[in-house]
Scaffold this active site. Structure first.
Site, PDB file in Angstrom:
ATOM      1  N   HIS A 136       0.843  -1.203   0.000  1.00  0.00           N
ATOM      2  CA  HIS A 136       0.000   0.000   0.000  1.00  0.00           C
ATOM      3  C   HIS A 136       0.883   1.260   0.000  1.00  0.00           C
ATOM      4  CE1 HIS A 136      -3.141  -2.624   2.252  1.00  0.00           C
ATOM      5  NE2 HIS A 136      -3.590  -2.434   1.016  1.00  0.00           N
ATOM      6  N   LYS A 180     -16.427  -7.308   4.418  1.00  0.00           N
ATOM      7  CA  LYS A 180     -15.496  -8.361   4.838  1.00  0.00           C
ATOM      8  C   LYS A 180     -15.721  -8.652   6.310  1.00  0.00           C
ATOM      9  CE  LYS A 180     -11.968  -7.326   1.448  1.00  0.00           C
ATOM     10  NZ  LYS A 180     -10.693  -6.700   1.166  1.00  0.00           N
TER      11      LYS A 180
END
Ligand code: PNS
Length: 174
Positions: free
Chosen positions: A22, A46
């Site tokens: 990231h 999720k």
């Protein structure tokens, strides 16, 4: 005189937790855009996140203070968002949505999401940045899996993330 507008990009995701992959995408985005907003999705579908959205925002912010993490923190904002990404982008006056692309396996879902986002808001462009080849196999979920069983994640996440992940799994660093 009219001042040129800052080019703002949103980098959205779950970031559960932030990885070096990231960070690599954030650095690359900073080469193109004046300001990058890291948007942590609040209500992800999720199941069972490791960190709360607030913890994730905090971990991302703390990572930026690590001298080894070479991002320009003066041009980054980190916050949670909820609801449709394109509406969030509109509110933040972002011209682009950044997504990292690792391998072919990412392509199908990213393509679907980008086309849907374009249908919902034609004013924001999806921009895909290739992660460095070192991070092709790095993902938040694989990092959690490795850490859960006591494996070494030190070269895949910033130090503050490593410490907190280990603590969550009841394996604090000495
Ligand atoms: O890190 P992730 O889990 O791959 O990020 C997915 C994310 C947050 C980018 C995506 O789930 C999202 O944008 N959610 C917000 C709701 C939305 O706009 N959904 C429609 C996208 S097609």
């Amino acid at each position: 005189m009219t001042c040129p507008e800052r080019k703002i990009a949103i980098y959205p995701g779950s970031f559960d937790p932030l990885t070096n992959g990231h960070l690599d995408v954030i650095r690359r985005a900073q080469e193109i855009f004046d300001h990058v907003i890291v948007g942590v999705l609040y209500n992800s579908s999720k199941r069972q996140p490791l960190f709360s959205p607030e913890e994730r925002v905090c971990l991302i912010g703390e990572s930026f203070t690590d001298p080894l993490v070479e991002v320009d923190s003066s041009r980054i904002e980190v916050e949670t968002f909820d609801g449709l990404l394109v509406e969030y982008a509109r509110r933040k006056k972002a011209v682009a949505i950044i997504r990292g692309m690792r391998a072919l396996s990412d392509f199908e879902s990213e393509f679907q999401m980008a086309l849907m986002n374009r249908k919902l808001n034609r004013e924001v462009q999806s921009v895909f940045l290739m992660t460095g080849s070192r991070w092709i196999f790095t993902s938040s979920s694989i990092i959690k899996e490795v850490a859960r069983y006591g494996g070494d994640i030190s070269d895949m996440v910033p130090g503050v993330v490593e410490r907190n992940v280990k603590e969550k799994f009841g394996n604090p660093m000495a």
